[in-house]
Design a protein around this motif. Sequence first.
Motif: not given
Length: 467
Positions: A309-331
């Motif tokens: 699950l980690n393999i798929f969610s990390a790059p997706v989280g990175g792409m979303i983070g580029d749009r809304i911010g890494a801090d919000e995704v991490s939250l």
Amino acid sequence: MKQKSQWILLLATSMVSFMSTIDASIVNIAVPQLSHDLHVPMNEAEWVVSVYLVLICMLLIFFGKLSDQIGRIKLFQIGTLIFVIGSLGCGLSMNLPLMLGARVVQAIGASMTMATNFGIITQIFPRNRHGVALGVNSSFVQVGNIMGPGLGGLILSVLSWHFIFFINVPIGLIAFVFGYKIFPKEPAIHEKVQIDFPGYLAYVLAIVSFFVAIYWGQEVGFAKLKILGLFCLSAIFIAIFIFHENRVGKPLLNLQIFKNVGFSIGVISTMLVFAVGYFNNMIMPYYLQETLKYSSAVAGLILMAVPLLNIFSAPVGGMIGDRIGADEVSLIALVIFLIPELIFMFITPNWGIVWLVIGLMLFGLANGAFQNNPMIMGNAGKQFQGIAGSIAALARNLGMSIGLSLSTSLLYFGISQKAGRHITTYPEHNPNWFVYGMHFSYWFAFALIGIALVLLITLVKHQKKAV
């Protein structure tokens, strides 16, 4: 650089990151076999794990500073070769002294690569793709952290423990060759290397006294005066280090970087998340193999739910983070983290394996989505990228080291409370004692995620007010 070359280099650096991180946890499941084959007690065999982690914590800041002066790519490539040599030495070791010596070599190489890989990635990729690139690297790093017991169990089911180390050799050499062919050539630097050795000595003494207190405290109890004295000594050396670094002309660590609230919270939350990840690494193999009576191969397959699950969610989280911010995704990721921790806090053998797999899958999803690398590197100024990368790696390894000691200490404390006597091994005839200790440990893991969540909420609110 051409985009194709950028992604090839990202893969090469990420593979080395994966190997150096997984070697901190993959040995855990092999400790019983190491103890038997090297003819040493179990607690001495565990030095193979702790020596590697502690040495990395000691060396990261040094190599981060050095990379800013002699070049990150050069240091990364040298570190890759040293790590390969150390891995080969570990696989060939026939006694504990040789194994520990090889682990020292391995830790030196791993420190050199960990201290430089983030800086190289931010140097190679344009800023608008930092989130995706660091997200991909983060997936390798996080998978390496949590995949160790699972992959180790699968290897041990068909091969000896030697191959846990041998597998690094061909992968490391391939990564080195790719880097040699494609890495951009750094200009030669002829300036004299300057390292703040007094400050570094204070830092090393703080790390050593801290971990001696932790590992010794597990044996004799943390309430002993000598253990408390070591913790106080560590705090004194940290204070000396901070005092010295604020006054020296060219400090080992420019503490101005911590004035950025986002950077500081990113470092602390990363340390907490990686500490929680090590609870799974230490506790779940015992629960699956000793309590539920699964073989090492089946236990390894079940634990693979996390990295998959980690393999798929990390790059997706990175792409979303580029749009809304890494801090919000991490939250968001930290909120998801609470669910598996709740499952692990209450699960019993009667629940069935499905609930455990669901918990592990949710943990992998949250772990991948947590954008520790973009959060830290994105909040560090351009002039701090080299040292920020080594601090990020230090936060991860400190988290793993603390998680290693905290999870085992809490587990055996809980077992001892249930048994009414001091126990530091699996209670063969009373598996319910182990389940009690596991639940006791995961209450603390839940609390650590809660602390990280509060910090992230504070940061996001602070950023919105600033806008």
